[in-house]
Design a protein around this motif. Structure first.
Motif, short mmCIF file in Angstrom:
data_model
loop_
_atom_site.label_atom_id
_atom_site.label_comp_id
_atom_site.label_asym_id
_atom_site.label_seq_id
_atom_site.Cartn_x
_atom_site.Cartn_y
_atom_site.Cartn_z
N VAL A 21 32.97 53.33 27.34
CA VAL A 21 33.62 51.85 27.52
C VAL A 21 33.82 50.83 26.22
CG1 VAL A 21 33.71 50.38 29.36
CG2 VAL A 21 32.75 52.63 29.57
N ARG A 24 36.71 52.72 23.91
CA ARG A 24 38.17 52.88 24.59
C ARG A 24 38.84 50.55 24.78
NH1 ARG A 24 35.60 55.74 29.11
NH2 ARG A 24 36.09 53.76 30.12
N THR A 25 37.23 50.02 24.61
CA THR A 25 38.01 48.82 24.81
C THR A 25 37.93 48.00 23.39
OG1 THR A 25 36.63 48.57 26.29
CG2 THR A 25 37.02 46.17 25.20
N LEU A 29 41.79 47.34 21.75
CA LEU A 29 42.03 46.31 21.46
C LEU A 29 42.66 46.13 19.87
CD1 LEU A 29 38.94 43.89 22.77
CD2 LEU A 29 41.27 44.09 22.84
#
Length: 603
Positions: A21, A24-25, A29
């Motif tokens: 996660v 991915r974040t 961003l």
């Protein structure tokens, strides 16, 4: 899309498939910042940003994560300021709904700042353009009511117009980009320059506002104003030069893919290989494919394309390895199964080829980019499986395979080789002696494609079996008219003349076929036999010698020995027979001929 997310592979958008996660974040961003950089400094552009062109941001310690933090903090501060101005403007709009006299302060001391923050009545119908109010009369009345000077009114009008422009610019910059930002749903690309076309309008407006603000601030400073002017001209010049240079990249596919090597070498070299292969630059294409695989070793399509190239160059063993690697990375790549089976067949691995064709027919075709091509490849597998079985004399099994292939053809699908499929099915029935059913499928092949040459040839052979020689000849002659440069057509016509006891005409047909393809082993063999049948032994000897040079197998050597035997060249004939027996020791006819030759030599 009926509210369904699109299907794409991990190479299209690696971050979307990453299990972490955090990764991915952080990556998602960072991608808007990367897009903003492309807008401001388009020094590196590419036709494709997939795969590893932008490495994933896996840790907060990554410098790109720090840049993201600074960017979003700045963005939050600017958004807060704009939101406050929007709220203040809403309050001032409410204040304009009351009469001027009612808004006058009863106190002799006015709150000038409060009045500046209000929206004035004259602005409702008379906008301010270029820092000057359209209606000076209303401006004067308003000034007298509030007791502040021209500078305040101009500043107020300017701030309102600038606020609207900034809001519009940011809206055009941000809102159209949101669907491509992976916030709503994962998309099938990492970065795509095309999604920046509409946001670039907002970016241009913001740039213009910044230049205008600088110009107004430096109005009385001539040096600063000239510096700004030259800076703007410089930006325009360099951006125009970059556009011109990028247009050169788009001159051709080869130049476009070459320009993307620095950013996405795997994809660029793979696409470049396809272009070079189409141009018949096979060595360069092979080199491009291998370079692509050196950067990314799990590209199934590239292994498949490399296998096709090697197969065309008759390097079947290498092609087999390439197809196997393609299948290992994408098991449902039906085209790779099809070509792998054909290569194994060419190499004489008939059992392996049959197993591959059968496995291909059972592949799952869900979630494919091109399901129609997948179905066609599966149909081709069953069609070729039928051909393979027919070649082994297993005609009943071949008919089952052909019927299974026909069952795959739906109403909306058009298999490109449907006529060939009907024709081969007819041939299988003909081999079993079921001539009426054979003719039915030959007719279906001709109905599917009226100029289908193989169907004309098979109809000719059918009529020959039925002893209708005149009609058979018409079918063969029609095939020659349809395809006068087809070697096989002349070969079949020659075979017809041989079977109908017209050896001279058969020889002419084989000569024509040999002129069209001098390296065709079967035609050269037929031509040599035709010469021998007409007792033209010297010409036959030359043909058999060419056969041995072309392919020195047991049959060619035995036939060459036989013609040398007839021409009384006993020592050379013995050598040829011995070579043939070295390759095929149990050949009874060659052994008998050698014994006869040695008896003659002893005499």
């Amino acid at each position: 899309m009926n509210f369904a997310a699109p299907f794409f592979s991990p190479s299209d958008n690696p971050a979307a498939f990453d299990s972490s996660v955090v990764t991915r974040t952080l990556t998602f961003l960072y991608l808007p910042i990367f897009n903003l950089r492309l807008l401001t400094i388009p020094d590196q552009l590419s036709f494709d940003w997939s795969m590893d062109s932008i490495p994933l941001v896996r840790s907060i310690a990554d410098s790109r994560a720090i840049i993201s933090l600074i960017f979003y903090c700045t963005f939050a501060i600017v958004s807060r300021i704009l939101l406050n101005q929007l709220l203040a403007r809403g309050q001032s709009t409410e204040a304009t709904d009351t009469p001027i006299s009612a808004r006058r302060s009863p106190s002799p001391k006015l709150d000038i700042n409060a009045n500046i923050r209000r929206r004035h009545p004259f602005e409702k119908d008379n906008r301010c353009v270029d820092y000057h109010c359209v209606s000076p009369k209303v401006c004067n009345e308003q000034k007298s009511a509030f007791s502040f000077d021209d500078t305040d009114v101009e500043a107020h009008c300017n701030s309102l117009d600038t606020f609207q422009e900034i809001t519009l610019a940011l809206s055009l910059l941000v809102l159209p980009f949101i669907p491509a930002s992976n916030l709503v749903a994962y998309v099938g690309f990492v970065v795509a320059e095309r999604v920046l076309y509409l946001p670039s309008v907002g970016f241009c407006i913001l740039l213009t506002l910044a230049i205008r603000s600088c110009r107004n601030r430096w109005r009385r400073d001539r040096r600063a104003e000239k510096l700004l002017y030259f800076a703007c001209c410089g930006v325009l010049f360099f951006m125009a030069a970059r556009t011109w240079r990028r247009n050169c990249d788009w001159q051709s596919e080869e130049s476009l893919y070459s320009s993307g090597i620095a950013i996405n070498p795997a994809k660029a070299y793979s696409n470049l290989g396809n272009v070079l292969a189409r141009k018949q630059k096979t060595a360069e294409a092979e080199n491009a494919y291998r370079k692509a695989l050196s950067f990314r070793s799990n590209m199934a399509d590239t292994y498949y394309n490399l296998g096709s190239l090697l197969q065309e160059r008759k390097r079947h063993a290498e092609a087999v390895d390439s197809y196997k690697l393609a299948i290992s990375y994408r098991n449902n790549l039906a085209a790779a199964h099809l070509n792998l089976g054909l290569c194994q067949w060419t190499l004489g691995h008939l059992k392996e080829a049959e197993e591959i064709f059968i496995a291909c027919a059972k592949l799952n075709g869900a979630n494919l980019k091109d399901p129609k091509a997948h179905r066609n490849a599966q149909t081709s597998c069953e069609y070729n499986c039928g051909r393979l079985l027919a070649e082994q004399g297993r005609f009943s099994n071949a008919i089952e395979a052909y019927n299974s292939a026909l069952g795959r053809l739906s109403v909306d699908d058009h298999y490109p080789s449907t006529a060939s499929l009907y024709n081969m099915l007819g041939e299988a029935y003909a081999k079993l002696g079921r001539l009426e059913q054979a003719e039915t499928f030959y007719r279906k092949a001709l109905a599917e494609k009226h100029n289908h040459v193989p169907a004309h040839l098979t109809m000719g052979h059918l009529r020959l079996k039925q002893q209708q020689n005149e009609e058979a000849l018409k079918w063969f002659e029609t095939a020659v008219q349809l395809s006068p440069d087809d070697v096989l057509v002349h070969q079949h016509l020659g075979q017809f003349y041989q079977q109908t006891h017209a050896p001279e005409r058969a020889l002419d047909s084989f000569k024509t076929a040999h002129k069209l393809d001098e390296t065709n082993f079967d035609i050269l063999f037929a031509l040599a036999n035709a010469y021998r049948q007409l007792s033209k032994n010297e010409e036959a000897e030359r043909c058999y010698q060419s056969l041995v040079e072309l392919r020195p197998d047991a049959s060619a050597l035995a036939s060459y020995g036989a013609i040398l035997h007839l021409n009384k060249k006993y020592a050379e004939a013995e050598t040829a027979y011995l070579k043939a027996l070295t390759i095929k020791p149990d050949d009874k006819m060659t052994t008998e001929n050698l014994q006869k030759l040695r008896r003659l030599m002893r005499r």
